[in-house]
Design an enzyme around this catalytic site. Structure first.
Site, PDB file in Angstrom:
ATOM      1  N   HIS A   9     -60.885  51.406  62.756  1.00 31.25           N
ATOM      2  CA  HIS A   9     -61.812  51.010  63.822  1.00 31.25           C
ATOM      3  C   HIS A   9     -63.170  51.692  63.658  1.00 31.25           C
ATOM      4  O   HIS A   9     -63.281  52.711  62.984  1.00 31.25           O
ATOM      5  CB  HIS A   9     -61.262  51.446  65.190  1.00 31.25           C
ATOM      6  CG  HIS A   9     -60.021  50.738  65.627  1.00 31.25           C
ATOM      7  ND1 HIS A   9     -58.893  51.397  66.047  1.00 31.25           N
ATOM      8  CD2 HIS A   9     -59.735  49.411  65.736  1.00 31.25           C
ATOM      9  CE1 HIS A   9     -57.960  50.526  66.400  1.00 31.25           C
ATOM     10  NE2 HIS A   9     -58.441  49.308  66.215  1.00 31.25           N
ATOM     11  N   CYS A  67     -57.849  57.306  70.719  1.00 30.88           N
ATOM     12  CA  CYS A  67     -56.925  56.190  70.939  1.00 30.88           C
ATOM     13  C   CYS A  67     -55.814  56.506  71.919  1.00 30.88           C
ATOM     14  O   CYS A  67     -55.176  55.599  72.447  1.00 30.88           O
ATOM     15  CB  CYS A  67     -56.338  55.710  69.617  1.00 30.88           C
ATOM     16  SG  CYS A  67     -55.438  56.962  68.747  1.00 30.88           S
TER      17      CYS A  67
HETATM   18  C1  CIR Z   1     -52.551  50.316  64.904  1.00 29.16           C
HETATM   19  O1  CIR Z   1     -52.582  50.026  63.708  1.00 29.16           O
HETATM   20  O2  CIR Z   1     -52.929  49.518  65.762  1.00 29.16           O
HETATM   21  C2  CIR Z   1     -52.028  51.666  65.298  1.00 29.16           C
HETATM   22  N1  CIR Z   1     -51.041  52.094  64.373  1.00 29.16           N
HETATM   23  C3  CIR Z   1     -53.128  52.692  65.383  1.00 29.16           C
HETATM   24  C4  CIR Z   1     -54.110  52.401  66.481  1.00 29.16           C
HETATM   25  C5  CIR Z   1     -55.099  53.499  66.664  1.00 29.16           C
HETATM   26  N2  CIR Z   1     -56.035  53.129  67.656  1.00 29.16           N
HETATM   27  C6  CIR Z   1     -57.246  53.652  67.767  1.00 29.16           C
HETATM   28  O3  CIR Z   1     -57.638  54.483  66.981  1.00 29.16           O
HETATM   29  N3  CIR Z   1     -58.023  53.217  68.743  1.00 29.16           N
END
Ligand code: CIR
Length: 289
Positions: free
Chosen positions: A185, A282
């Site tokens: 992201h 996150c």
């Molecule tokens: C994903 O691939 O969606 C999750 N394993 C990790 C999401 C992390 N989200 C973020 O940094 N906002």
């Protein structure tokens, strides 16, 4: 310039406990994809929540076993002031995470709740967005284009927030120069500590991201860090939660930057969550309601 109501203190945070299924969470970018220790992940997550709770009341929702990534609540909503957009997440396996977040926001009295899923069917060009691609600095809403966020997703956010205190110039699409390629992201590469200061990686990745954001034209300064993971920090009510990474140079630059800006600082280790592409931002949604 966004309305001053958008800049108020954070009054609350939402997080979610780690499900047992977390070991099966989606991963694409992490340098360390060794087996996750659930016990260690939970301890690190608890430490993160304890630190967060020192600065903002934090509601921690129960885990959803059917959604291994559900602890990464940031991706399910974009919330600024009294307005929230429930996202249609970029990864199909994560779409069911958002219903309970929407319900909680409504119960908490969020005034305007929009749902990106409405009016977006399964066609290929439907809006998608992960909150990890969206950064509100207090002045601008940057929206990174990535594998998880597309132009229709940006347009949806722009249309909503242009009606709620932002001028069109304050909502800025960021081409996918880094997000989706080197990292998941936008906020995996760039976050903010204060309204004028960004954390960004050293080297070409950071240069590309900052140029794509037009960061210097918009009056930001950047603290450049050798460690990418360290660029993801949470700033809440004058306090920074930064990654307790092995990179001493990154840590000392963050320390110096916080000192100069009279921001508090706590280093938190979430390395076990990073194995599944998670960082610090996150694991919570910060609200000002
Ligand atoms: C994903 O691939 O969606 C999750 N394993 C990790 C999401 C992390 N989200 C973020 O940094 N906002």
């Amino acid at each position: 310039m966004a309305q001053s109501s958008c800049r108020s203190r954070h009054t609350m945070a939402i997080a979610r406990d780690i499900p047992n299924s977390f070991v099966n969470a989606v991963v694409a970018h992490s340098a360390d994809q060794t087996n996750v220790s659930l016990a260690l992940a939970r301890k690190q997550h608890d430490d993160y929540l304890s630190t967060l709770r020192e600065h903002v009341p934090t509601l921690c929702l129960p885990p959803i076993e059917a959604h291994p990534d559900c602890l990464f609540v940031e991706d399910s909503v974009v919330a600024v002031g009294d307005t929230a957009v429930i996202t249609r997440m970029g990864h199909l396996s994560r779409r069911g995470e958002v219903d309970s977040i929407k319900q909680i926001l409504q119960q908490l009295g969020m005034k305007h709740v929009y749902d990106m899923r409405e009016g977006n069917d399964s066609d290929n060009n439907a809006a998608i967005c992960d909150g990890g691609d969206v950064m509100y600095t207090g002045r601008h809403l940057f929206v990174g284009m990535s594998d998880r966020t597309n132009t229709p997703g940006f347009n949806f956010l722009r249309d909503v927030f242009a009606n709620h205190g932002f001028s069109a110039d304050d909502i800025i699409p960021v081409p996918p120069v880094v997000a989706g390629k080197e990292v998941l992201h936008l906020k995996s590469a760039v976050t903010h500590i204060g309204e004028h200061t960004l954390l960004a990686p050293e080297g070409a990745a950071g240069d590309d991201a900052l140029n794509a954001m037009k960061a210097f034209e918009l009056g930001y300064e950047a603290i450049r860090l050798p460690d990418m993971l360290s660029c993801n920090a949470v700033t809440v009510n004058g306090h920074v939660l930064a990654q307790d990474a092995p990179c001493k140079v990154s840590k000392s630059r963050i320390e110096q930057a916080c000192k100069e800006r009279t921001l508090g600082l706590t280093f938190v280790d979430t390395a076990e969550l990073a194995k599944k592409d998670g960082a610090l931002t996150c694991c919570s949604v910060l609200l000002s309601i």
